[in-house]
Design a protein around this motif. Structure first.
Motif, PDB file in Angstrom:
ATOM      1  N   PRO A 148       0.835  -1.201   0.000  1.00  0.00           N
ATOM      2  CA  PRO A 148       0.000   0.000   0.000  1.00  0.00           C
ATOM      3  C   PRO A 148       0.869   1.250   0.000  1.00  0.00           C
ATOM      4  O   PRO A 148       2.046   1.204   0.362  1.00  0.00           O
ATOM      5  N   ASP A 149       0.294   2.375  -0.408  1.00  0.00           N
ATOM      6  CA  ASP A 149       1.015   3.645  -0.295  1.00  0.00           C
ATOM      7  C   ASP A 149       1.324   3.913   1.172  1.00  0.00           C
ATOM      8  O   ASP A 149       0.566   3.515   2.079  1.00  0.00           O
ATOM      9  N   PHE A 150       2.439   4.606   1.439  1.00  0.00           N
ATOM     10  CA  PHE A 150       2.777   4.954   2.819  1.00  0.00           C
ATOM     11  C   PHE A 150       1.762   5.994   3.285  1.00  0.00           C
ATOM     12  O   PHE A 150       1.704   7.110   2.739  1.00  0.00           O
ATOM     13  N   PRO A 151       0.908   5.660   4.252  1.00  0.00           N
ATOM     14  CA  PRO A 151      -0.273   6.484   4.511  1.00  0.00           C
ATOM     15  C   PRO A 151       0.044   7.921   4.933  1.00  0.00           C
ATOM     16  O   PRO A 151      -0.685   8.848   4.552  1.00  0.00           O
ATOM     17  N   TRP A 152       1.105   8.123   5.706  1.00  0.00           N
ATOM     18  CA  TRP A 152       1.368   9.470   6.219  1.00  0.00           C
ATOM     19  C   TRP A 152       1.724  10.464   5.104  1.00  0.00           C
ATOM     20  O   TRP A 152       1.635  11.662   5.298  1.00  0.00           O
TER      21      TRP A 152
END
Length: 367
Positions: A7-11
């Protein structure tokens, strides 16, 4: 060649909210990441720069016997877990790398399933993906269905909710996993921050949970939060001697070794309880003040009696709450980062100085 689908790095998605919060006349109050802001205790700084800093040779992956014996003593003294074999203690490069690589280190792969909490630290899912395994979000014991469950993650006190799992629930998870030959890995990063929980949080290795038998059980510990050693990357894993021995064998081959000065700091940290009590008291005070401010601003708080976070909801989509608080110069984390069940919540970290916490409380009261 591409790697595993991650997944994309959420931050990274918080850039806009951060910029808005930074524009506040009173400055940013960053409550979005659980990174310590208080000083590293002098005792631990001295250990880092002591004799170990002058040793020219390679450290061992297993660490010195004195470190492992100190961990054993601390687990008994702090958490009521007696009888750990010092050989079943392994220093780790913080806890995040162990969380991310544990499914791979245990030999999981395609066709295997990892059970993670319904609201979970994102790295549990990442670890399953790195191993090529499947994952299921569940706080119960049946949601995995016919899947071949090989690993079950526990996290109590929880990130993001601060929820403490009662002993009877932990016992049921251990029994369920043992019936299926699955490993239970308990992320106990926040175990030393019990807060107001009653009963106090329990290690999965506690006799009340394990019946004194650590077979199939692993406890993962970090010194980032309780000892302000996030910058040192300092942690350890302990539990089932056979499982820990297997982890050690792989880590020796892979060169996953904690530096010798950090090993010395870990030994010092687990040998001293005073600095942990002092830090826990700081967080207790911040939790109390920040909870009052959030409630005054009309948010509701769920769980959040232990650990490092407040789990809050404005009964609206989480990004709306993030934007509303960013307008007050306060940056928090959208609950959706931790799973679909967090879509209407935000996580508020206690990791800001007392001055910044008080600034946030003042702004919340005036909103």
């Amino acid at each position: 060649m591409s790697g595993p689908a991650l997944p994309d790095f959420p931050w990274d998605s918080l850039t806009g909210a951060r910029e808005r919060a930074q524009a506040h006349p009173g400055g940013l109050v960053d409550l979005s990441v659980g990174t310590p802001v208080d000083p590293v205790p002098e005792l631990l700084r001295a250990a880092l720069s002591g004799p170990a800093a002058g040793e020219p040779g390679y450290p061992t992956a297993h660490g010195p016997a004195s470190l492992r014996e100190a961990v054993v003593a601390s687990m008994a003294r702090r958490f009521g877990v007696p009888g750990i074999d010092p050989a079943a203690v392994l220093p780790t490069i913080g806890s995040k790398e162990l969380v991310a690589w544990l499914p791979t280190l245990l030999g999981l792969g395609a066709g295997d399933t990892v059970v993670i909490p319904e609201l979970a630290y994102p790295t549990y899912e990442v670890g399953a993906r790195l191993a090529g395994a499947d994952h299921v979000r569940s706080d119960g014991l049946t949601a995995a269905g016919p899947a071949r469950v090989r690993l079950v993650w526990l996290n109590s006190p929880s990130n993001p909710t601060g929820r403490v799992l009662p002993p009877e629930h932990l016992r049921k998870v251990v029994a369920w996993a043992r019936e299926r030959g699955a490993v239970v890995a308990s992320d106990e990063c926040y175990l030393g921050l019990p807060g107001e929980a009653d009963p106090a949080p329990r290690s999965v290795l506690h006799p009340e949970i394990s019946d004194g038998d650590h077979t199939g059980l692993i406890a993962v510990h970090s010194l980032s939060k309780i000892s302000n050693l996030a910058g040192y990357r300092a942690g350890f894993v302990t539990g089932d001697p056979e499982l820990v021995s297997g982890l050690l064998a792989v880590r020796k081959h892979a060169g996953m070794i904690v530096s010798r000065p950090v090993q010395a700091a870990v030994e010092a940290a687990v040998s001293d309880d005073a600095h942990v009590a002092e830090q826990a008291a700081r967080y207790d005070g911040r939790r109390s003040r920040l909870r009052a401010g959030l409630l005054e601003a009309g948010l509701e708080i769920e769980h959040s009696r232990s650990g490092l976070y407040l789990w809050a909801t404005g009964d609206e989509p989480c990004r709306e709450t993030v934007d509303r608080l960013a307008g007050l110069g306060i940056l928090v984390t959208p609950g959706e980062f931790y799973g679909p069940a967090g879509a209407r919540h935000v996580r508020v970290a206690l990791t800001a100085s007392d001055e910044r916490i008080d600034a946030a409380v003042e702004r919340l009261g005036a909103s």
